[in-house]
Enzyme design. Sequence first.
Site, mmCIF file in Angstrom:
data_model
loop_
_atom_site.group_PDB
_atom_site.id
_atom_site.type_symbol
_atom_site.label_atom_id
_atom_site.label_comp_id
_atom_site.label_asym_id
_atom_site.label_seq_id
_atom_site.Cartn_x
_atom_site.Cartn_y
_atom_site.Cartn_z
ATOM 1 C CE LYS A 269 66.687 -8.631 69.713
ATOM 2 N NZ LYS A 269 66.609 -9.757 68.805
ATOM 3 C CB THR B 54 59.105 5.195 27.068
ATOM 4 O OG1 THR B 54 59.274 5.440 25.671
ATOM 5 C CG2 THR B 54 57.760 5.731 27.511
ATOM 6 C CG HIS B 55 62.451 2.435 25.684
ATOM 7 N ND1 HIS B 55 62.565 1.067 25.814
ATOM 8 C CD2 HIS B 55 61.179 2.677 25.284
ATOM 9 C CE1 HIS B 55 61.405 0.503 25.468
ATOM 10 N NE2 HIS B 55 60.550 1.462 25.148
ATOM 11 C CB SER C 78 71.972 -8.750 71.928
ATOM 12 O OG SER C 78 71.199 -9.073 73.075
ATOM 13 C CD GLU D 115 76.103 11.553 43.567
ATOM 14 O OE1 GLU D 115 76.860 11.035 42.747
ATOM 15 O OE2 GLU D 115 76.415 12.562 44.232
ATOM 16 C CE1 TYR E 119 65.160 -15.812 70.527
ATOM 17 C CE2 TYR E 119 66.635 -17.452 71.460
ATOM 18 C CZ TYR E 119 66.407 -16.173 71.011
ATOM 19 O OH TYR E 119 67.409 -15.256 71.038
ATOM 20 C CD GLN F 4 71.643 -11.815 70.782
ATOM 21 O OE1 GLN F 4 71.095 -12.136 71.833
ATOM 22 N NE2 GLN F 4 72.951 -11.826 70.640
ATOM 23 C CG ASN G 108 79.635 16.738 43.192
ATOM 24 O OD1 ASN G 108 79.598 16.931 41.974
ATOM 25 N ND2 ASN G 108 80.765 16.633 43.870
ATOM 26 C CB SER H 221 84.561 18.620 43.448
ATOM 27 O OG SER H 221 85.895 18.232 43.203
ATOM 28 C CG ASN I 259 62.752 -17.616 74.135
ATOM 29 O OD1 ASN I 259 63.821 -17.007 74.262
ATOM 30 N ND2 ASN I 259 62.675 -18.936 74.176
HETATM 31 N N1 ARG Z 1 68.958 -11.332 73.375
HETATM 32 C C1 ARG Z 1 68.067 -12.338 72.958
HETATM 33 C C2 ARG Z 1 67.550 -12.027 71.549
HETATM 34 O O1 ARG Z 1 67.695 -10.937 71.169
HETATM 35 C C3 ARG Z 1 66.907 -12.446 73.890
HETATM 36 C C4 ARG Z 1 66.212 -13.754 73.890
HETATM 37 C C5 ARG Z 1 67.115 -14.777 74.449
HETATM 38 N N2 ARG Z 1 66.474 -16.023 74.609
HETATM 39 C C6 ARG Z 1 67.133 -17.163 74.821
HETATM 40 N N3 ARG Z 1 66.443 -18.236 74.926
HETATM 41 N N4 ARG Z 1 68.450 -17.197 74.907
HETATM 42 O O2 ARG Z 1 67.029 -12.855 70.851
#
Ligand code: ARG
Length: 472
Positions: free
Chosen positions: A333, A163-164, A31, A298, A325, A330, A293, A285, A118
């Site tokens: 994120k 309205t509408h 990650s 948009e 967990y 992961q 534009n 354009s 975790n």
């Molecule tokens: N990169 C992991 C995440 O974003 C970190 C936590 C990993 N924990 C594990 N038990 N493998 O969730």
Amino acid sequence: MSTSKPSSSSQTWSQRFESALHPAIAQFNASIGFDIELIEYDITGSQAHARMLAHTGIISADEGEQLVKGLEQVRQEYRAGAFTPGVESEDVHFAVERRLTELVGDVGKKLHTARSRNDQVGTDTRLYLRDHIQQIQARLRTFQQVLLTQAEQHVETLIPGYTHLQRAQPLSLAHHLLAYVDMAQRDWERLGDVFKRVNISPLGCGALAGTTFPIDRHYTAQLLGFEQVYSNSLDGVSDRDFAIEFLAAASVIMVHLSRLSEEIILWASEEFRFIQLRDSCSTGSSIMPQKKNPDVPELVRGKTGRVFGHLQGMLVLMKGLPLAYNKDLQEDKEALFDAVRTVESCLEAMTILMEEGLEFQPMRLTQAVAEDFSNATDVADYLAAKGVPFREAYNLVGKVVKASLAAGKLLKDLSIDEWKALHPAFEADIYEAIAPQTVVAARNSYGGTGFEQVKAALAQARSRLASEKLGS
Ligand code: ARG
């Protein structure tokens, strides 16, 4: 027994592992490509953890000091562009710990005592979100200021109200803009509410069950500015409600920005011509030389879908997860980071657009409100005020509108004799009563578009924003 030596990617793991991860799996698992965004929060969180380890005597004061300083060095290296961890580190947490150990030696290996990735990743994500919620709130405030400034200049500028998407009743343009100020106010408050549930520390929940070490979770929470600590370690490491709530709040912000965008796009069209886009915020354009534009609204309208998608994605991500967990987490994120970036950039762009990117066209707006039947309710109200039951008046005016349309006339074009023929209660003051300015001014009920109400609403909004600036 296999003799293959574990590669750096599997050295992350205990001696239980004998061979290296398949390179494609290492890539798949990593990650670091996106969670590097958390690095500063990871370092701050680790520094608090190291201080706590020293504070509780789990490591010595000197060791704690070395860890804190070493972590600070990692931060400086990262800021200077000298630390750019790759996939061999798997994630930002390993990357920082490794670099720390390279810098401070064996003591670096003590950092992960009484902690798991975790609770660590949960801490980092909350610190990140806390920061960005405040940044988004600040952007909402600026957006409100800009809308207010525009509104102040347009109290007496009238705009057709719909309205509408059919002409309904005319409005003060300020009243229309103030609607968005109030929407942004709810957005701001909603984020404040989400903040309370982001601001809870999972640090010290360990992998899932807590730890055998005599840690002090309240100490780290205090160092990191968390208001509370999770009281259940399983919940602490597996809760992502705060992320769902943030994405929901972000989605509502985008709904508001998207609705304003849609209005601006309509207003800029030849059919409306209520605004003119300035060159600084519009594009041309490549083939049609006459075009200007509205790309900014948009794009905002378009980007709204991504944020909704992230909310949906997060809900689906969570719904089948057993405690505690799971690596699925992961995936939270990129959704959060993209939503944060999208909301921040859209708020910035819309603020610029509203501040300097468009010009309302008062002449055109004045003409627009004078050339329709949006004063029809006021004719009915006129009669009702003279004692004619409203429903009767309403039906009569319906007939008048129909006849006027057939004759190609507006209500203001009817002669006094024509009015009187319709109903004896009509007198010469009917012309004044249905003039657009009168019609708007007369809607002076609380929260209405009457100029007195609008001025009061403006003053109230101004003082609310000003008092906050003073920190109250
Ligand atoms: N990169 C992991 C995440 O974003 C970190 C936590 C990993 N924990 C594990 N038990 N493998 O969730």
